[in-house]
Scaffold this motif. Structure first.
Motif, PDB file in Angstrom:
ATOM      1  N   ASN A  76       0.833  -1.213   0.000  1.00 42.33           N
ATOM      2  CA  ASN A  76       0.000   0.000   0.000  1.00 42.33           C
ATOM      3  C   ASN A  76       0.865   1.259   0.000  1.00 42.33           C
ATOM      4  O   ASN A  76       0.732   2.121  -0.874  1.00 42.33           O
ATOM      5  N   SER A  77       1.716   1.354   1.013  1.00 38.52           N
ATOM      6  CA  SER A  77       2.559   2.533   1.187  1.00 38.52           C
ATOM      7  C   SER A  77       3.726   2.135   2.089  1.00 38.52           C
ATOM      8  O   SER A  77       3.514   1.763   3.236  1.00 38.52           O
ATOM      9  N   TYR A  78       4.942   2.214   1.570  1.00 39.62           N
ATOM     10  CA  TYR A  78       6.092   1.762   2.359  1.00 39.62           C
ATOM     11  C   TYR A  78       7.369   2.473   1.908  1.00 39.62           C
ATOM     12  O   TYR A  78       7.448   2.999   0.796  1.00 39.62           O
ATOM     13  N   ILE A  79       8.341   2.492   2.803  1.00 44.50           N
ATOM     14  CA  ILE A  79       9.643   3.091   2.516  1.00 44.50           C
ATOM     15  C   ILE A  79      10.650   1.977   2.261  1.00 44.50           C
ATOM     16  O   ILE A  79      10.809   1.081   3.101  1.00 44.50           O
ATOM     17  N   GLU A  80      11.308   2.035   1.115  1.00 42.44           N
ATOM     18  CA  GLU A  80      12.319   1.035   0.775  1.00 42.44           C
ATOM     19  C   GLU A  80      13.572   1.752   0.261  1.00 42.44           C
ATOM     20  O   GLU A  80      13.510   2.465  -0.744  1.00 42.44           O
ATOM     21  N   ASN A  81      14.678   1.563   0.974  1.00 39.74           N
ATOM     22  CA  ASN A  81      15.933   2.243   0.625  1.00 39.74           C
ATOM     23  C   ASN A  81      15.744   3.763   0.501  1.00 39.74           C
ATOM     24  O   ASN A  81      16.294   4.405  -0.390  1.00 39.74           O
ATOM     25  N   GLY A  82      14.937   4.292   1.413  1.00 38.56           N
ATOM     26  CA  GLY A  82      14.721   5.729   1.442  1.00 38.56           C
ATOM     27  C   GLY A  82      13.736   6.260   0.420  1.00 38.56           C
ATOM     28  O   GLY A  82      13.505   7.472   0.342  1.00 38.56           O
ATOM     29  N   ILE A  83      13.130   5.358  -0.361  1.00 37.44           N
ATOM     30  CA  ILE A  83      12.179   5.770  -1.403  1.00 37.44           C
ATOM     31  C   ILE A  83      10.770   5.342  -1.003  1.00 37.44           C
ATOM     32  O   ILE A  83      10.547   4.206  -0.600  1.00 37.44           O
ATOM     33  N   HIS A  84       9.833   6.272  -1.113  1.00 36.05           N
ATOM     34  CA  HIS A  84       8.431   5.988  -0.790  1.00 36.05           C
ATOM     35  C   HIS A  84       7.769   5.309  -1.988  1.00 36.05           C
ATOM     36  O   HIS A  84       7.719   5.871  -3.076  1.00 36.05           O
ATOM     37  N   LYS A  85       7.261   4.096  -1.775  1.00 28.43           N
ATOM     38  CA  LYS A  85       6.659   3.312  -2.845  1.00 28.43           C
ATOM     39  C   LYS A  85       5.262   2.843  -2.444  1.00 28.43           C
ATOM     40  O   LYS A  85       4.837   3.005  -1.310  1.00 28.43           O
ATOM     41  N   GLY A  86       4.573   2.217  -3.397  1.00 26.11           N
ATOM     42  CA  GLY A  86       3.271   1.619  -3.119  1.00 26.11           C
ATOM     43  C   GLY A  86       2.200   2.092  -4.077  1.00 26.11           C
ATOM     44  O   GLY A  86       2.361   3.111  -4.760  1.00 26.11           O
ATOM     45  N   HIS A  87       1.110   1.329  -4.128  1.00 32.20           N
ATOM     46  CA  HIS A  87       0.047   1.724  -5.060  1.00 32.20           C
ATOM     47  C   HIS A  87      -0.601   3.038  -4.629  1.00 32.20           C
ATOM     48  O   HIS A  87      -1.092   3.790  -5.462  1.00 32.20           O
ATOM     49  N   GLU A  88      -0.585   3.341  -3.317  1.00 30.03           N
ATOM     50  CA  GLU A  88      -1.131   4.622  -2.864  1.00 30.03           C
ATOM     51  C   GLU A  88      -0.301   5.789  -3.409  1.00 30.03           C
ATOM     52  O   GLU A  88      -0.846   6.845  -3.742  1.00 30.03           O
ATOM     53  N   VAL A  89       1.000   5.610  -3.490  1.00 33.54           N
ATOM     54  CA  VAL A  89       1.860   6.660  -4.046  1.00 33.54           C
ATOM     55  C   VAL A  89       1.503   6.893  -5.516  1.00 33.54           C
ATOM     56  O   VAL A  89       1.392   8.044  -5.971  1.00 33.54           O
ATOM     57  N   ASP A  90       1.284   5.794  -6.254  1.00 31.61           N
ATOM     58  CA  ASP A  90       0.895   5.922  -7.669  1.00 31.61           C
ATOM     59  C   ASP A  90      -0.450   6.629  -7.819  1.00 31.61           C
ATOM     60  O   ASP A  90      -0.635   7.469  -8.712  1.00 31.61           O
TER      61      ASP A  90
END
Length: 285
Positions: free
Chosen positions: A59-73
């Motif tokens: 949904n929404s998560y931080i990976e290697n300092g980058i905010h990712k997830g379908h909510e970000v899209d």
């Protein structure tokens, strides 16, 4: 004689000056009135602050300092549709509504389920997804097909999870005897499941599908749904800015449903579309 004439001339000059002052004074007053009216009107918001998960994969998560997830899209697409600048504040799921309630965020973007209790407190946007809540068990437990089949087991869910709250009600109504355990985050819940500390997890179907498909979990979903919930964005009630933001976000969601933007986002993350309301299915409330 000259003195009298001069006095008359001075009177006329003073009258002219007074007239000029009255004219300009009235104009100034008029301008001030217009200014105060303009200032009283609410301006169209140009920015929205979204509280989102820091470890809620996918949904929404931080990976290697980058905010990712379908909510970000989804929020990137909303930004393109509305012109709103989107800023995120992130934290564990059970902290997100605290950001909204304290005014540190304008909404929560973490696949929030519409229910009666939340609708009583918040206004919501147009729903943008319809996702089932599922029981997740170890992949070798093919004997578990219905909710009642987990009787006697330990079942874990993330704190604040709507699926967890719904299953508690169902378990009580159907007299399903289980040990329910709450965890502060999805990652802690996943680890407890891997270590065998919980037999069953409660997850949104999309999140479960992603983790199973991507080998994050060696698990399967139980066939019977706990429920199907409509997902939408909450906004503070009785707040002019919140109302304007809600209108903008709702308009964008409707456009994204019609032009296929939401379908593309869900297909990218899950290989299936959750953006359409399923037929002949009663939604959780």
């Amino acid at each position: 004689m000259y003195y009298g004439i001069e006095r008359e001339i001075m009177k006329k000059i003073l009258l002219v000056l007074l007239s000029i002052c009255v004219i300009f004074g009235t104009a100034a007053c008029g301008n001030n009135g217009k200014t105060s009216v303009t200032q009283g009107k609410s301006s169209v918001p140009t920015e929205i602050i979204v509280a989102a998960g820091s470890s809620s994969v996918p949904n929404s998560y931080i990976e290697n300092g980058i905010h990712k997830g379908h909510e970000v899209d989804i929020w990137n697409a909303i930004s393109e549709k509305t012109g709103l600048k989107v800023k995120f504040v992130t934290g564990e799921f059970n902290t997100l509504f605290g950001y909204l309630d304290s005014g540190k965020a304008d909404t929560v973007g973490n696949t929030i389920t519409l229910n009666a209790k939340r609708k009583e407190k918040y206004d919501f946007s147009e729903p943008y997804a319809y996702i089932p809540e599922k029981l997740v068990v170890h992949s070798d437990r093919t004997d578990i097909k219905k909710l009642k089949d987990i009787a006697g087991m330990t079942c874990g869910f993330s704190s604040g999870s709507n699926g967890g709250n719904l299953f508690q009600q169902i378990a009580k109504a159907q007299d399903i005897k289980i040990n329910l355990v709450t965890f502060d985050s999805s990652e802690l819940l996943n680890e407890a499941f891997r270590q065998g500390k919980v037999d069953v997890m409660i997850f949104a179907g999309a999140e479960a599908a992603y983790k199973i498909n991507n080998k994050v979990l060696d698990a399967r979903m139980v066939e019977e749904d706990i429920s199907v919930g409509a997902k939408a964005y909450p906004f503070v009630k009785g707040n002019a800015k919140s109302e304007e933001l809600n209108k903008l976000v709702t308009k964008a969601i409707k456009e994204m449903q019609q032009d296929g933007t939401l379908e593309k986002i869900y297909s990218k993350w899950y290989g299936m579309d959750f953006s359409k309301k399923p037929a002949n299915t009663k939604l959780a409330d």
